[in-house]
Design a protein around this motif. Sequence first.
Motif, mmCIF file in Angstrom:
data_model
loop_
_atom_site.group_PDB
_atom_site.id
_atom_site.type_symbol
_atom_site.label_atom_id
_atom_site.label_comp_id
_atom_site.label_asym_id
_atom_site.label_seq_id
_atom_site.Cartn_x
_atom_site.Cartn_y
_atom_site.Cartn_z
ATOM 1 N N SER A 16 122.972 90.418 45.658
ATOM 2 C CA SER A 16 121.568 90.705 45.922
ATOM 3 C C SER A 16 120.708 89.650 45.244
ATOM 4 N N TYR B 98 122.411 102.793 54.317
ATOM 5 C CA TYR B 98 123.316 101.758 54.759
ATOM 6 C C TYR B 98 124.177 102.281 55.902
ATOM 7 N N ALA C 130 129.483 92.810 46.588
ATOM 8 C CA ALA C 130 128.143 92.701 47.155
ATOM 9 C C ALA C 130 127.288 91.798 46.283
ATOM 10 N N PHE D 79 127.034 92.932 51.581
ATOM 11 C CA PHE D 79 128.423 93.251 51.293
ATOM 12 C C PHE D 79 129.382 92.296 51.997
ATOM 13 N N LEU E 121 121.341 94.824 49.366
ATOM 14 C CA LEU E 121 122.684 94.421 48.988
ATOM 15 C C LEU E 121 123.386 93.834 50.208
#
Lengths: 114, 111
Positions: free
Chosen positions: A94, B36, A92, A105, A103
């Motif tokens: 950022s 998430y 990931a 991924f 983030l």
Amino acid sequence: NAGVTQTPKFRILKIGQSMTLQCAQDMNHNYMYWYRQDPGMGLKLIYYSVGAGITDKGEVPNGYNVSRSTTEDFPLRLELAAPSQTSVYFCASSYQGASTGELFFGEGSRLTVL
Amino acid sequence: QQQVKQSPQSLIVQKGGISIINCAYENTAFDYFPWYQQFPGKGPALLIAIRPDVSEKKEGRFTISFNKSAKQFSLHIMDSQPGDSATYFCAASILNDKIIFGKGTRLHILP
């Protein structure tokens, strides 16, 4: 937009073999991370980097190594693979860091150690 | 103290119903609480996030409720749809840029 690209997507290793999981991002992010995901266990941080030349350990670093020679790339090295390293690995990145920003991924690398 | 405890582990909800996932934490230094969403074969993607200075944040059908005194926060999905079927992770971040994830909730919305 490629975002975060991980290779390979799948790999089978024998016990004791070594390999490198590649991660590249094209968003000019300073922060990069490696997580492993095991069923029912969530995401565990292995290593992270706040910029080129700077890396630090996460929650589960044993058996892994990383390097960050460029902003774009953050490879994860597995030395002497063990069955306990069978997992799905996510890279990931950022822009601002995990405590202030999102983030992004990759799609993951599924590793099996037999 | 670094843990984020998430429940339930799995959840089945009828289409149109409300899905609720709960998380609890111990470390009062956490200052950012994202959720998430992960679909099979994909990496997680940020859904919604909140800071401890507000008690609720809403984005479309997704709402985070935050209880600072109880050290708990939850995700509510209103009018749940089959396309919401995924694994959801709560998380919390601490000041040195590490983010701690819960163990995840596998949500299945019945059509």
